[in-house]
Design a protein around this motif. Structure first.
Motif, short mmCIF file in Angstrom:
data_model
loop_
_atom_site.label_atom_id
_atom_site.label_comp_id
_atom_site.label_asym_id
_atom_site.label_seq_id
_atom_site.Cartn_x
_atom_site.Cartn_y
_atom_site.Cartn_z
N GLY A 1 0.82 -1.21 0.00
CA GLY A 1 0.00 0.00 0.00
C GLY A 1 0.85 1.25 0.00
O GLY A 1 1.91 1.30 -0.64
N ASN A 2 0.44 2.26 0.73
CA ASN A 2 1.18 3.51 0.79
C ASN A 2 2.45 3.33 1.62
O ASN A 2 2.45 2.67 2.66
N VAL A 3 3.55 3.92 1.16
CA VAL A 3 4.84 3.83 1.85
C VAL A 3 5.28 5.23 2.23
O VAL A 3 5.37 6.13 1.39
N ASP A 4 5.56 5.41 3.53
CA ASP A 4 6.03 6.69 4.04
C ASP A 4 7.25 6.42 4.92
O ASP A 4 7.13 6.07 6.09
N GLY A 5 8.43 6.54 4.31
CA GLY A 5 9.64 6.22 5.05
C GLY A 5 9.71 4.73 5.30
O GLY A 5 9.66 3.91 4.38
N ASP A 6 9.80 4.34 6.60
CA ASP A 6 9.83 2.93 6.98
C ASP A 6 8.43 2.35 7.20
O ASP A 6 8.30 1.16 7.49
N ASN A 7 7.42 3.18 7.09
CA ASN A 7 6.07 2.76 7.42
C ASN A 7 5.27 2.39 6.17
O ASN A 7 5.32 3.09 5.16
N VAL A 8 4.52 1.29 6.29
CA VAL A 8 3.67 0.83 5.20
C VAL A 8 2.24 0.76 5.73
O VAL A 8 1.98 0.15 6.78
N SER A 9 1.31 1.38 5.01
CA SER A 9 -0.06 1.45 5.51
C SER A 9 -0.77 0.10 5.44
O SER A 9 -1.41 -0.33 6.39
N ASP A 10 -0.66 -0.60 4.34
CA ASP A 10 -1.31 -1.90 4.16
C ASP A 10 -0.37 -2.81 3.39
O ASP A 10 0.37 -2.36 2.49
N ILE A 11 -0.44 -4.10 3.71
CA ILE A 11 0.42 -5.05 3.01
C ILE A 11 -0.26 -6.42 2.99
O ILE A 11 -0.91 -6.83 3.97
N ILE A 12 -0.15 -7.13 1.86
CA ILE A 12 -0.75 -8.46 1.70
C ILE A 12 0.32 -9.39 1.11
O ILE A 12 0.94 -9.07 0.10
N PHE A 13 0.49 -10.56 1.76
CA PHE A 13 1.41 -11.58 1.27
C PHE A 13 0.61 -12.77 0.75
O PHE A 13 -0.27 -13.29 1.45
N PHE A 14 0.92 -13.20 -0.48
CA PHE A 14 0.40 -14.46 -1.01
C PHE A 14 1.60 -15.38 -1.14
O PHE A 14 2.49 -15.14 -1.96
N SER A 15 1.64 -16.42 -0.31
CA SER A 15 2.83 -17.28 -0.31
C SER A 15 2.43 -18.74 -0.29
O SER A 15 1.34 -19.11 0.15
N GLU A 16 3.37 -19.58 -0.77
CA GLU A 16 3.18 -21.02 -0.77
C GLU A 16 4.03 -21.60 0.35
O GLU A 16 5.25 -21.74 0.22
N ALA A 17 3.39 -21.90 1.49
CA ALA A 17 4.12 -22.40 2.65
C ALA A 17 4.71 -23.78 2.37
O ALA A 17 5.85 -24.07 2.71
N LYS A 18 3.91 -24.65 1.75
CA LYS A 18 4.34 -25.98 1.36
C LYS A 18 3.86 -26.23 -0.06
O LYS A 18 3.14 -25.41 -0.64
N LYS A 19 4.21 -27.38 -0.63
CA LYS A 19 3.82 -27.67 -2.01
C LYS A 19 2.31 -27.72 -2.18
O LYS A 19 1.79 -27.36 -3.22
N ASP A 20 1.61 -28.21 -1.14
CA ASP A 20 0.17 -28.35 -1.25
C ASP A 20 -0.58 -27.38 -0.32
O ASP A 20 -1.74 -27.57 -0.03
N GLU A 21 0.13 -26.37 0.14
CA GLU A 21 -0.48 -25.45 1.11
C GLU A 21 -0.13 -24.01 0.77
O GLU A 21 1.02 -23.70 0.44
N GLU A 22 -1.10 -23.13 0.83
CA GLU A 22 -0.89 -21.71 0.56
C GLU A 22 -1.38 -20.89 1.74
O GLU A 22 -2.24 -21.34 2.51
N SER A 23 -0.83 -19.70 1.87
CA SER A 23 -1.25 -18.82 2.96
C SER A 23 -1.36 -17.39 2.46
O SER A 23 -0.64 -16.98 1.54
#
Length: 374
Positions: free
Chosen positions: A168-190
């Motif tokens: 989302g918005n970035v102000d210096g070291d601060n981020v207003s919103d953030i979303i991670f789409f990651s594959e924790a394991k081969k058959d699992e997502e988070s």
């Protein structure tokens, strides 16, 4: 006989000089274009994030081998097309033919110079590029340690390791919103959704960056069971981004190796019964790129020879530039598509990487047969 041989030598030297002259003009132009693009993509962003100017300059220097390796084949095609097209439209090729040169004898200097360019490009691609990549990655990690905001761009989507991150918005070291789409394991997502977050430098060995996230929701689900999932909520979550995110899970990067080291690594991977086939195919792709990209100059030189004489009789210089740019764009598109087919669809890496050069060779043979048949 001596006078005739001397005249032929003068014409051959003239042909070499003109080919090299136009190659260098096109190489300088493409080098500036690619280098300017590199500055806009990396240098400008780093300077805007207050990265040290000296480090940004070094980053640009370490990027030069990749730019040189990419520019040389395209410069060969466009430069040779412009040179031979101009010579054809100015009737200089007619002088060569009247002096006893056949099209085959004119092709020899073209191919020799194309081979020379390929060998120099191969050296840059196989030795200087890995060296530059190693230095580049080391310095980039150093910049991230001292100024972690370099990796963040406001209102953007970035690929960090195996995760896709929506920022989302970035102000210096601060981020207003953030979303991670990651594959924790081969058959699992988070999916990780956080509110206000703060990016900090590493505090533990092996950790590149840290995200201090508030109001965090973590949703984990199995790929084959979409209706069942786990949800966790936390007021505060610390997310570590490790060095391996940028260096790879196995601590090695094929772009940091010569073709000999890469071949040895691939061979050792093939001997492991539990090796990841997708990873193996990707590393083979990098191995084939070591040869396909620099030696593309030979195929470009062969194609330029026939096209210039067939289509460059009128306004050969302009026609060579126009045709050369079109072929370069198509070749570049096939290169990118081939790499995507390997990494995303997992097709055979050899075919995906070498098909552009194979098509160039087929087109060169067809046009050469038409030229000789005239």
């Amino acid at each position: 006989m001596f006078t005739k041989r001397l005249g032929r030598n003068i014409l051959i030297k003239y042909l070499y000089r003109e080919l090299f002259y136009y190659f260098m003009i096109c190489f300088a132009f493409l080098f500036v274009v690619f280098f300017a693009n590199q500055i806009l993509l990396i240098g400008e962003d780093m300077l805007a994030k207050r990265a040290p100017f000296n480090d940004v300059v070094k980053i640009m220097i370490y990027s030069l081998p990749a730019i040189i390796a990419q520019s040389a084949p395209f410069a060969t095609l466009v430069g040779f097309l412009m040179c031979l097209g101009r010579m054809a439209s100015d009737n200089e090729i007619l002088i060569f033919r009247a002096s006893g040169f056949s099209f085959r004898s004119i092709l020899v200097p073209v191919m020799i110079l194309g081979m020379a360019i390929s060998l120099v490009s191969f050296f840059v691609n196989d030795y200087l590029l890995p060296l530059g990549t190693i230095k580049y990655n080391q310095l980039y990690r150093k910049i991230l340690h001292s100024n972690p905001t370099v990796v963040l761009e406001p209102d953007s989507v970035k690929q960090i390791g195996d995760s896709t991150v929506v920022i989302g918005n970035v102000d210096g070291d601060n981020v207003s919103d953030i979303i991670f789409f990651s594959e924790a394991k081969k058959d699992e997502e988070s999916i990780i959704v956080a509110g206000a977050s703060k990016l900090t430098g590493a505090k533990n060995e092996g950790v590149l960056l840290q995200l201090d996230m508030s109001n965090t929701f973590v949703t984990t689900f199995k790929n084959h069971v979409r209706k069942t999932y786990d949800v966790m909520k936390s007021e505060r979550t610390i997310l570590n981004i490790f060095d391996s995110t940028f260096t790879g899970k196995y601590g090695k990067n094929p772009r940091e190796m010569t073709f000999i080291d890469l071949r040895k690594e691939i061979h050792s991977m093939e001997l492991k019964p539990d090796i990841d086939k997708i990873r193996l195919n990707t590393w083979r792709m990098e191995y084939y790129k070591k040869f396909a990209i620099p030696f593309g100059s030979i195929f470009f030189a062969f194609l330029a020879f026939s096209i210039a004489f067939l289509f460059g009789k009128h306004n050969g210089l302009t026609m060579g530039l126009f045709i050369g740019i079109i072929i370069c764009v198509l070749y570049w598109a096939m290169q990118i598509s081939g790499q995507l087919l390997v990494t995303r669809v997992h097709l055979d890496s050899f075919l995906c990487i070498w098909i552009p050069n194979i098509l160039l060779a087929v087109m060169g043979v067809i046009f050469s047969l038409v030229l000789i048949g005239k």
